[in-house]
Design an enzyme around this catalytic site. Sequence first.
Site, PDB file in Angstrom:
ATOM      1  CG  MET A  38     119.462 -41.130 -17.757  1.00  0.00           C
ATOM      2  SD  MET A  38     120.092 -42.907 -18.333  1.00  0.00           S
ATOM      3  CE  MET A  38     120.187 -43.154 -19.946  1.00  0.00           C
ATOM      4  N   GLY A  39     122.148 -36.853 -18.243  1.00  0.00           N
ATOM      5  CA  GLY A  39     123.559 -36.120 -18.491  1.00  0.00           C
ATOM      6  C   GLY A  39     124.189 -36.372 -19.840  1.00  0.00           C
ATOM      7  CG  HIS A  45     119.781 -33.526 -22.541  1.00  0.00           C
ATOM      8  ND1 HIS A  45     120.616 -33.905 -23.193  1.00  0.00           N
ATOM      9  CD2 HIS A  45     118.814 -34.464 -22.077  1.00  0.00           C
ATOM     10  CE1 HIS A  45     121.007 -35.311 -22.982  1.00  0.00           C
ATOM     11  NE2 HIS A  45     119.683 -35.545 -22.278  1.00  0.00           N
ATOM     12  CD  GLN A 161     112.114 -41.956 -21.157  1.00  0.00           C
ATOM     13  OE1 GLN A 161     113.048 -42.849 -20.847  1.00  0.00           O
ATOM     14  NE2 GLN A 161     112.454 -40.677 -21.403  1.00  0.00           N
ATOM     15  CB  SER A 194     123.961 -38.741 -24.493  1.00  0.00           C
ATOM     16  OG  SER A 194     123.061 -37.695 -23.747  1.00  0.00           O
TER      17      SER A 194
HETATM   18  P1  AMP Z   1     118.218 -38.922 -21.611  1.00  0.00           P
HETATM   19  O1  AMP Z   1     119.360 -37.928 -20.978  1.00  0.00           O
HETATM   20  O2  AMP Z   1     118.709 -39.548 -22.921  1.00  0.00           O
HETATM   21  O3  AMP Z   1     117.731 -39.862 -20.649  1.00  0.00           O
HETATM   22  O4  AMP Z   1     117.351 -37.990 -21.934  1.00  0.00           O
HETATM   23  C1  AMP Z   1     116.483 -36.903 -20.965  1.00  0.00           C
HETATM   24  C2  AMP Z   1     115.400 -36.468 -21.601  1.00  0.00           C
HETATM   25  O5  AMP Z   1     115.670 -35.653 -22.773  1.00  0.00           O
HETATM   26  C3  AMP Z   1     114.367 -37.296 -22.159  1.00  0.00           C
HETATM   27  O6  AMP Z   1     113.072 -36.870 -21.903  1.00  0.00           O
HETATM   28  C4  AMP Z   1     114.629 -37.452 -23.580  1.00  0.00           C
HETATM   29  O7  AMP Z   1     113.405 -37.735 -24.343  1.00  0.00           O
HETATM   30  C5  AMP Z   1     115.122 -36.093 -23.923  1.00  0.00           C
HETATM   31  N1  AMP Z   1     115.632 -35.907 -25.015  1.00  0.00           N
HETATM   32  C6  AMP Z   1     116.770 -36.505 -25.386  1.00  0.00           C
HETATM   33  N2  AMP Z   1     117.314 -36.457 -26.759  1.00  0.00           N
HETATM   34  C7  AMP Z   1     116.148 -35.371 -27.371  1.00  0.00           C
HETATM   35  C8  AMP Z   1     116.332 -34.757 -28.589  1.00  0.00           C
HETATM   36  N3  AMP Z   1     117.095 -34.767 -29.524  1.00  0.00           N
HETATM   37  N4  AMP Z   1     115.275 -33.865 -28.518  1.00  0.00           N
HETATM   38  C9  AMP Z   1     114.317 -33.388 -27.560  1.00  0.00           C
HETATM   39  N5  AMP Z   1     114.473 -34.357 -26.438  1.00  0.00           N
HETATM   40  C10 AMP Z   1     115.511 -35.024 -26.402  1.00  0.00           C
END
Ligand code: AMP
Length: 290
Positions: A38-39, A45, A161, A194
Amino acid sequence: MTVRIPDGLLVLETKADVKVWRQAQRAAGHTIGFVPTMGYLHEGHLSLIRMATERSEVVLASIFVNPTQFAPNEDLDAYPRDIEGDLRKARSAGCAAVFLPSVSEMYSEDAQTSIHAGALAKGLCGESRPSHFSGVCTVVAKLLNIVGCDLAVFGQKDYQQLAIIRRMVQDLDIPVEILAGPIVRESDGLALSSRNAYLSKEHRREALSLSEGLAQARSAWQKGERSAGTLRQAVADVIKTRPSAEIDYIQVVDAVSLEPIEVDCAGDALIALAVRFGATRLIDNTVLEV
Ligand code: AMP
């Protein structure tokens, strides 16, 4: 074609653009890795993008703040955005292309179909966010179909998720390999998110109690503690010392079924939690392996 090229990165804004890109990659014999986001990209990420580059020849990331996974009272409109910064970071982590669709590109107004997530989506975050995982599954299934990748990488930060998506891919025979990346943390232990951008200084300090609480439980586990209640309490004891922390849930569940463990942990367990600091809801977890 609506394609911009900052620094060699392809920015694809339509499904048709992605199709042309995918066909060119396939014609060149490339395997395709995919990282949906989601950026407002951070090291978490970027670690997934790097993992994808190790396992596939070209990597595409998507940046899409998916409205269907937010409830009306949630932070859709406030969700942090920094497209220029994201494109730079995605490029430096090894992305060949970024898919940056609009909401109308992703959802036609007369769309009627969505994916129902089953038992794995009931507990943990599903309890306070009952429609969330249906929104996640629907957008991820759409993205997997649009991108047509060989593998997709998700973070263990969103453990529930990840489990639901693995299940969906299995149940619906979606031809893609799902890989998981470990949680990336700040040097003091706070899991990168984020949403950390929303935290005041005070809340940022108090939010450290999430990883501290989980570390307490992990250390008890390593000393042989198997009582789910005791492990849960170890986490709660730390978090409750922070005045702003409002616990949504702290749960000890089976690491595969995500069913609550009532008495003692027999196999691998997951401690997962969601805690609010003001309007900011943070999640974190740790897997306790036998
Ligand atoms: P989001 O942008 O929050 O939807 O996350 C996109 C992807 O990044 C998802 O697969 C999350 O699980 C992963 N993600 C978010 N935060 C972390 C983190 N701190 N460590 C590893 N992966 C992450």
